[in-house]
Write an enzyme that holds these catalytic residues in place. Structure first.
Site, mmCIF file in Angstrom:
data_model
loop_
_atom_site.group_PDB
_atom_site.id
_atom_site.type_symbol
_atom_site.label_atom_id
_atom_site.label_comp_id
_atom_site.label_asym_id
_atom_site.label_seq_id
_atom_site.Cartn_x
_atom_site.Cartn_y
_atom_site.Cartn_z
ATOM 1 N N GLY A 9 -20.867 -36.401 -29.051
ATOM 2 C CA GLY A 9 -22.234 -36.310 -29.571
ATOM 3 C C GLY A 9 -23.255 -37.156 -28.830
ATOM 4 C CD GLN A 10 -23.193 -41.440 -24.351
ATOM 5 O OE1 GLN A 10 -21.979 -41.326 -24.145
ATOM 6 N NE2 GLN A 10 -23.913 -42.424 -23.834
ATOM 7 C CG ASN A 25 -22.764 -40.320 -31.420
ATOM 8 O OD1 ASN A 25 -21.881 -40.318 -32.266
ATOM 9 N ND2 ASN A 25 -24.043 -40.135 -31.729
ATOM 10 C CG HIS A 57 -27.250 -45.264 -27.704
ATOM 11 N ND1 HIS A 57 -27.051 -44.514 -26.569
ATOM 12 C CD2 HIS A 57 -27.109 -44.407 -28.750
ATOM 13 C CE1 HIS A 57 -26.820 -43.255 -26.912
ATOM 14 N NE2 HIS A 57 -26.841 -43.158 -28.229
ATOM 15 C CG HIS A 97 -26.759 -44.150 -33.438
ATOM 16 N ND1 HIS A 97 -27.837 -43.306 -33.503
ATOM 17 C CD2 HIS A 97 -26.051 -43.753 -32.340
ATOM 18 C CE1 HIS A 97 -27.791 -42.426 -32.515
ATOM 19 N NE2 HIS A 97 -26.712 -42.674 -31.787
ATOM 20 C CG ASP A 146 -32.817 -42.253 -33.554
ATOM 21 O OD1 ASP A 146 -31.738 -42.401 -32.948
ATOM 22 O OD2 ASP A 146 -33.455 -41.179 -33.569
ATOM 23 C CB ILE A 147 -37.709 -40.719 -31.764
ATOM 24 C CG1 ILE A 147 -39.168 -40.297 -31.707
ATOM 25 C CG2 ILE A 147 -36.776 -39.560 -31.420
ATOM 26 C CD1 ILE A 147 -39.644 -39.955 -30.298
#
Ligand code: 5GP
Ligand code: ZN
Length: 114
Positions: A93-94, A87, A100, A102, A32-33
């Site tokens: 919260g998507q 999410n 995906h 997490h 994740d960035i």
């Protein structure tokens, strides 16, 4: 095929760089960035679907994604535990509407989540 417009489809296509950590037949895992834990990896299906609910219409791809998530957790050394988060929808919260999961670990997780 036309060029994808979805951010994660671009990562799958290699037109946007990402730090890949693992790959399987149907799924790709990358960091994740904006990590929220010492280990924070996103696991996504190669083929675009909006969320994990839609991915569940394709059981082999769904299982492949969760297998890869477990492999990532193992390779990240998260033997004391980790959290998988999907999410779903804006209120969930998507932000990126390519399915995906997490993989979060390396610290104690709070409950309930925010
Ligand atoms: P969501 O909120 O949709 O569940 O999660 C989307 C995640 O994608 C966020 O944690 C966000 O930090 C991550 N993200 C957004 N843009 C990029 C990007 O360009 N590269 C990577 N590696 N992660 C991204
Ligand atoms: Zn996509």
């Amino acid at each position: 095929m036309s060029a994808p417009t979805c951010l994660f489809c671009k990562i799958v296509a290699g037109t946007i760089p990402a730090t890949l950590v693992a790959e399987s037949d149907h799924s790709v895992a990358f960091r994740d960035i904006d990590p929220q834990a010492p280990s924070h990896v996103l696991v996504i299906p190669r083929r675009h679907v909006q969320n994990v609910g839609e991915l569940a219409e394709h059981p082999a791809r769904l299982a492949d994604l969760f297998r890869l998530a477990a492999r990532v957790a193992d390779e990240e050394g998260l033997d004391r535990g980790y959290r998988l988060v999907a999410n779903t929808g804006s209120e969930g919260g998507q932000v990126v509407f390519h399915a995906h999961v997490h993989v979060l670990g390396g610290r104690r997780m709070g409950w309930p989540p925010g």
